[in-house]
Structure formats: C-alpha cells, structure tokens
Design an enzyme around this catalytic site. Structure first.
Site, PDB file in Angstrom:
ATOM      1  N   LYS A  41       0.949  -0.755  -0.216  1.00 45.05           N
ATOM      2  CA  LYS A  41       0.402  -0.094  -0.029  1.00 45.05           C
ATOM      3  C   LYS A  41       0.944   1.193   0.094  1.00 45.05           C
ATOM      4  O   LYS A  41       1.870   1.542   1.269  1.00 45.05           O
ATOM      5  CB  LYS A  41      -0.921  -0.235   1.437  1.00 45.05           C
ATOM      6  CG  LYS A  41      -1.596   0.641   0.960  1.00 45.05           C
ATOM      7  CD  LYS A  41      -2.908   0.626   2.240  1.00 45.05           C
ATOM      8  CE  LYS A  41      -4.022   2.243   2.470  1.00 45.05           C
ATOM      9  NZ  LYS A  41      -4.781   1.987   3.322  1.00 45.05           N
ATOM     10  N   ARG A  90     -18.061   3.909   9.164  1.00 47.28           N
ATOM     11  CA  ARG A  90     -18.414   4.763   9.016  1.00 47.28           C
ATOM     12  C   ARG A  90     -19.852   4.513   7.945  1.00 47.28           C
ATOM     13  O   ARG A  90     -20.756   5.205   9.041  1.00 47.28           O
ATOM     14  CB  ARG A  90     -18.092   5.681   8.417  1.00 47.28           C
ATOM     15  CG  ARG A  90     -16.471   6.261   8.890  1.00 47.28           C
ATOM     16  CD  ARG A  90     -14.986   6.298   7.854  1.00 47.28           C
ATOM     17  NE  ARG A  90     -14.541   5.182   7.223  1.00 47.28           N
ATOM     18  CZ  ARG A  90     -13.721   5.062   7.054  1.00 47.28           C
ATOM     19  NH1 ARG A  90     -12.821   5.743   6.476  1.00 47.28           N
ATOM     20  NH2 ARG A  90     -12.943   4.038   6.819  1.00 47.28           N
TER      21      ARG A  90
END
Ligand code: ADP
Length: 161
Positions: A41, A90
């Site tokens: 990443k 979220r």
C-alpha cells in the site's frame, strides 16, 4: 485486564480515528493502536511518521500505546494478549469489508472478538484519503485532523509540487 487493539493504516490519523480511540480507551484497560506496515500500500507518510502523529494526538490518554506492526493482526493480538480488535464503522459500505475481516480473524483465532464502533455522525464522512485529496486542492481541513497533522500534510504537498 481487558486489552484491545485498534489497527489501521492511519495515513494520517484523523479526528474520526481519534474519536474511536477515545471511546475505545474508555472501554478497556489498555488499548494498542497498531499502525499497519504494508509495503504494497502506497502511503503518504512513513510508519514512523504515522506513529509519531498518533503519539502526539493521544498525549494525555494514559492507557493508550502506539506501535507499528507487519504480519498477521491476530498474531500481534496474541503477542500483546489482546482479546478484542476495535474497528470503526462509518457508512454501511464499511460493513462488508469489516464483517469479512472479522470472520477471517475469527476463523484463524476464535478467542479474539472484533468490536465495531459506529462513527460519531460528525466524523462519519472523514477518511484519511478524503483529507489528503482535499488538502491537495488547498481546502481547509482544520476541523478534520489535529493541527500538527494538518501542518504535515500541507508541508508534504508543498515539497511534492
Ligand atoms: P482509512 O484509510 O479508511 O481512514 P484506516 O485503515 O486508517 O482507514 O482506518 C482504521 C480503522 O478506523 C478502520 O476500522 C476504519 O473503519 C476506522 N475509521 C477510519 N476513519 C473513521 C472515522 N472517520 N470514524 C470512525 N472510524 C473510522
């Protein structure tokens, strides 16, 4: 002693992450914030920088410790004797990947539970990537990240442009 781990990339830490940290720290005796070192990443900040930003942001919360780790999360949990993994939810789309990760971790290590904390409304739209994007256009991100993080992002964009 109840020990939990809150893992993530934290590239960089946001006020949304901090909200989860404060709430989770209130539930357990000790909370490890585990900064994932993932070479695949591409991150804006190094693991050391990310750890440093979090340490500065959690100053004063005495039962929190910030560490970086690579490898399997459940192995890290076993090493520090943690029985719970804390994650933030979220939006409903977070649920799919979080539920999948929770099931995988449960399969590898049945004794470790994943605890999902629902994001506080005001922070539910904040993600590290949104913040980096906003900052790249010169938008004001002062209400979404701690001041030292805001300064570091602005500095980074200046260096790169
Ligand atoms: P991201 O790049 O999506 O911000 P991280 O890997 O840094 O992701 O996130 C670590 C954990 O924190 C994840 O469980 C994620 O759902 C949670 N998280 C991230 N932002 C928020 C927020 N604004 N409110 C609540 N939880 C959050």
């Amino acid at each position: 002693m109840h020990i939990a781990v809150y893992p993530g990339s934290f590239d960089p830490i946001t006020n949304g992450h901090l909200d989860i940290i404060r709430r989770a720290a209130g539930l357990v005796d000790k909370l490890y914030i585990a900064v994932l070192v993932n070479k695949q990443k591409k991150c804006m900040f190094t693991p050391q920088e990310r750890v440093g930003f979090i340490e500065q942001a959690v100053e004063g919360i005495i039962n929190v410790e910030v560490v970086s780790y690579d490898g399997l999360l459940v192995e890290f949990c076993k090493k520090v004797n943690a029985k719970a993994i804390i994650k933030g939810l979220r939006v409903i789309t977070d649920y799919e990947s979080e539920a999948q990760m929770a099931l995988i971790n449960k399969k590898i290590e049945p004794d470790i539970e994943t605890v999902l904390l629902v994001a506080t409304e005001n922070y539910s739209f904040i993600s590290s990537s949104i913040i980096k994007e906003l900052a790249s256009y010169g938008s004001d991100i002062s209400e979404m990240v701690p001041t030292h993080v805001q300064e570091a992002i602005v500095k980074k964009w200046r260096e790169e442009s």
